[in-house]
Design a protein around this motif. Structure first.
Motif, PDB file in Angstrom:
ATOM      1  N   ALA A  41      29.931  30.427  51.821  1.00  0.00           N
ATOM      2  CA  ALA A  41      30.629  30.958  50.647  1.00  0.00           C
ATOM      3  C   ALA A  41      31.447  32.194  51.016  1.00  0.00           C
ATOM      4  N   ILE A  42      30.889  33.060  51.855  1.00  0.00           N
ATOM      5  CA  ILE A  42      31.604  34.255  52.306  1.00  0.00           C
ATOM      6  C   ILE A  42      32.869  33.853  53.069  1.00  0.00           C
ATOM      7  N   ASN A  43      32.751  32.872  53.955  1.00  0.00           N
ATOM      8  CA  ASN A  43      33.912  32.407  54.719  1.00  0.00           C
ATOM      9  C   ASN A  43      34.965  31.774  53.811  1.00  0.00           C
ATOM     10  N   ASP A  44      34.512  31.017  52.812  1.00  0.00           N
ATOM     11  CA  ASP A  44      35.454  30.414  51.859  1.00  0.00           C
ATOM     12  C   ASP A  44      36.222  31.493  51.098  1.00  0.00           C
ATOM     13  N   LEU A  45      35.524  32.546  50.709  1.00  0.00           N
ATOM     14  CA  LEU A  45      36.174  33.642  49.990  1.00  0.00           C
ATOM     15  C   LEU A  45      37.182  34.358  50.885  1.00  0.00           C
ATOM     16  N   ARG A  46      36.837  34.543  52.141  1.00  0.00           N
ATOM     17  CA  ARG A  46      37.772  35.174  53.075  1.00  0.00           C
ATOM     18  C   ARG A  46      39.028  34.331  53.236  1.00  0.00           C
ATOM     19  N   GLU A  47      38.848  33.022  53.319  1.00  0.00           N
ATOM     20  CA  GLU A  47      40.001  32.127  53.441  1.00  0.00           C
ATOM     21  C   GLU A  47      40.861  32.157  52.179  1.00  0.00           C
ATOM     22  N   ALA A  48      40.245  32.479  51.046  1.00  0.00           N
ATOM     23  CA  ALA A  48      40.978  32.550  49.777  1.00  0.00           C
ATOM     24  C   ALA A  48      41.676  33.896  49.589  1.00  0.00           C
ATOM     25  N   GLY A  49      41.528  34.804  50.567  1.00  0.00           N
ATOM     26  CA  GLY A  49      42.250  36.070  50.500  1.00  0.00           C
ATOM     27  C   GLY A  49      41.409  37.299  50.242  1.00  0.00           C
ATOM     28  N   TYR A  50      40.094  37.137  50.141  1.00  0.00           N
ATOM     29  CA  TYR A  50      39.222  38.285  49.895  1.00  0.00           C
ATOM     30  C   TYR A  50      38.852  38.956  51.218  1.00  0.00           C
ATOM     31  N   ASP A  51      39.021  40.276  51.268  1.00  0.00           N
ATOM     32  CA  ASP A  51      38.636  41.055  52.441  1.00  0.00           C
ATOM     33  C   ASP A  51      37.186  41.504  52.241  1.00  0.00           C
ATOM     34  N   ASN A  65      40.403  47.602  49.358  1.00  0.00           N
ATOM     35  CA  ASN A  65      41.764  47.122  49.113  1.00  0.00           C
ATOM     36  C   ASN A  65      41.813  45.702  48.558  1.00  0.00           C
ATOM     37  N   THR A  66      40.664  45.099  48.307  1.00  0.00           N
ATOM     38  CA  THR A  66      40.622  43.731  47.788  1.00  0.00           C
ATOM     39  C   THR A  66      40.722  43.742  46.268  1.00  0.00           C
ATOM     40  N   ASP A  67      41.762  43.094  45.744  1.00  0.00           N
ATOM     41  CA  ASP A  67      41.954  43.043  44.290  1.00  0.00           C
ATOM     42  C   ASP A  67      42.614  41.719  43.917  1.00  0.00           C
ATOM     43  N   VAL A  68      41.920  40.641  44.181  1.00  0.00           N
ATOM     44  CA  VAL A  68      42.410  39.304  43.845  1.00  0.00           C
ATOM     45  C   VAL A  68      41.971  38.975  42.424  1.00  0.00           C
ATOM     46  N   ILE A  69      42.912  38.553  41.587  1.00  0.00           N
ATOM     47  CA  ILE A  69      42.567  38.223  40.204  1.00  0.00           C
ATOM     48  C   ILE A  69      41.597  37.046  40.180  1.00  0.00           C
ATOM     49  N   SER A  70      40.479  37.231  39.486  1.00  0.00           N
ATOM     50  CA  SER A  70      39.475  36.170  39.379  1.00  0.00           C
ATOM     51  C   SER A  70      38.673  36.370  38.105  1.00  0.00           C
ATOM     52  N   ILE A  71      38.070  35.300  37.621  1.00  0.00           N
ATOM     53  CA  ILE A  71      37.219  35.414  36.439  1.00  0.00           C
ATOM     54  C   ILE A  71      36.015  36.297  36.748  1.00  0.00           C
ATOM     55  N   ALA A  72      35.486  36.181  37.972  1.00  0.00           N
ATOM     56  CA  ALA A  72      34.350  37.025  38.362  1.00  0.00           C
ATOM     57  C   ALA A  72      34.743  38.499  38.341  1.00  0.00           C
ATOM     58  N   ILE A  97      41.936  30.608  32.278  1.00  0.00           N
ATOM     59  CA  ILE A  97      42.198  29.755  33.432  1.00  0.00           C
ATOM     60  C   ILE A  97      43.213  30.486  34.311  1.00  0.00           C
ATOM     61  N   ILE A  98      42.975  30.485  35.621  1.00  0.00           N
ATOM     62  CA  ILE A  98      43.797  31.246  36.564  1.00  0.00           C
ATOM     63  C   ILE A  98      44.461  30.297  37.556  1.00  0.00           C
ATOM     64  N   TYR A  99      45.763  30.481  37.752  1.00  0.00           N
ATOM     65  CA  TYR A  99      46.532  29.690  38.712  1.00  0.00           C
ATOM     66  C   TYR A  99      47.082  30.611  39.802  1.00  0.00           C
ATOM     67  N   ASN A 100      47.214  30.078  41.010  1.00  0.00           N
ATOM     68  CA  ASN A 100      47.867  30.847  42.061  1.00  0.00           C
ATOM     69  C   ASN A 100      49.341  31.041  41.741  1.00  0.00           C
ATOM     70  N   GLU A 101      49.986  29.973  41.250  1.00  0.00           N
ATOM     71  CA  GLU A 101      51.417  30.037  40.955  1.00  0.00           C
ATOM     72  C   GLU A 101      51.770  29.100  39.812  1.00  0.00           C
ATOM     73  N   LEU A 102      52.631  29.581  38.921  1.00  0.00           N
ATOM     74  CA  LEU A 102      53.180  28.766  37.845  1.00  0.00           C
ATOM     75  C   LEU A 102      54.666  29.064  37.725  1.00  0.00           C
ATOM     76  N   SER A 103      55.391  28.162  37.097  1.00  0.00           N
ATOM     77  CA  SER A 103      56.781  28.483  36.783  1.00  0.00           C
ATOM     78  C   SER A 103      56.802  29.596  35.740  1.00  0.00           C
ATOM     79  N   SER A 104      55.968  29.452  34.703  1.00  0.00           N
ATOM     80  CA  SER A 104      55.874  30.450  33.636  1.00  0.00           C
ATOM     81  C   SER A 104      54.576  30.229  32.869  1.00  0.00           C
ATOM     82  N   THR A 105      53.807  31.284  32.669  1.00  0.00           N
ATOM     83  CA  THR A 105      52.569  31.144  31.894  1.00  0.00           C
ATOM     84  C   THR A 105      52.882  30.790  30.443  1.00  0.00           C
ATOM     85  N   ASN A 106      54.004  31.292  29.918  1.00  0.00           N
ATOM     86  CA  ASN A 106      54.369  30.968  28.541  1.00  0.00           C
ATOM     87  C   ASN A 106      54.671  29.483  28.373  1.00  0.00           C
TER      88      ASN A 106
END
Length: 249
Positions: A41-51, A65-72, A97-106
């Motif tokens: 789980a720690i390795n998966d989080l690191r791969e997802a961008g968490y330091d 310096n880790t500030d990735v938007i997440s529900i947690a 619900i959180i997305y990495n990228e969208l055209s527009s949340t609206n």
């Protein structure tokens, strides 16, 4: 227990204990899984961008310096900045619900409103490719900002009708509280400034019956961009203020 739940649990514990280390053994015992599952789980989080820092005989913790938007991350922050009850907070979190990228949340929020897919009423993106701004302008939405849209139905409003000015004032309060800076809110363009820097934009859209003019729903779009702003804490404070003062949960 599924691996993604193990990862989510580990992330929540790391977010809740940012100032201290947590051992892999403690995480494994609390969750009832193996040390190997925690390591994965720690390795998966690191791969997802968490330091994530790891120190022998101390354990793990999130780097400053880790500030990735997440529900947690939002959940860990909301309990310390909100007067909402635990039940209301959990109900609020279940709507996100959180997305990495969208055209527009609206755009996504409006589609969900039209199709009555209302389980996830708070749409958050880490970046947007076609963010909407005032009038026909675009809202530049690079990685590092906060971009979210909230679906609101008329029966959820504490004091209808919904007014963008009221939203703008609350967003301004949040930015001022999080940055310690004085803000200026432009009611004409629904933009918020710190000095001459534009740090936020608000776009409210609504749907109404053409004949009766009865409003069936609103979409509140909010974008915030300011260097060094703690994203999870800002989102937690923003949502708690909106749902305490303007929207019933």
């Amino acid at each position: 227990m599924k691996e993604y739940k193990t990862r989510d649990y580990v992330l929540k514990e790391l977010e809740l204990n940012r100032d201290s280390f947590i051992t892999g053994a403690a995480l494994a015992e609390n969750l009832g899984v193996s040390r190997n599952a925690i390591w994965k789980a720690i390795n998966d989080l690191r791969e997802a961008g968490y330091d994530i820092e790891a120190v022998n005989n101390k354990g793990y913790r999130l780097a400053d310096n880790t500030d990735v938007i997440s529900i947690a991350g939002i959940e860990a922050s909301i309990s310390s900045c909100s007067s909402m009850s635990k039940v209301s907070s959990q109900r609020l979190l279940s709507r996100i619900i959180i997305y990495n990228e969208l055209s527009s949340t609206n755009i996504v929020a409006k589609k969900n409103l039209i199709t009555e897919e209302l389980d996830k009423r708070i749409i958050i993106a880490r970046t947007q490719t076609s963010g909407k701004g005032h009038g026909s302008s675009r809202f530049d939405s690079p990685e590092g900002g906060i971009y979210l849209s909230i679906i609101v139905t008329p029966d959820e409003l504490r004091k209808p009708p919904l007014k963008t000015v009221a939203i703008g004032k609350l967003v301004g309060e949040v930015i001022s509280e999080m940055t310690g800076k004085k803000i200026t809110y432009d009611k004409e363009t629904n933009r918020i400034y710190i000095g001459k820097r534009k740090v936020s934009g608000i776009l409210t859209e609504y749907f109404a019956d053409l004949e009766t003019k009865e409003v069936s729903g609103y979409v509140i779009g909010i974008g915030i961009k300011y260097p060094g702003l703690s994203k999870n804490k800002t989102i937690a404070l923003l949502l708690s203020k909106l749902y305490v003062h303007l929207i019933n949960i």
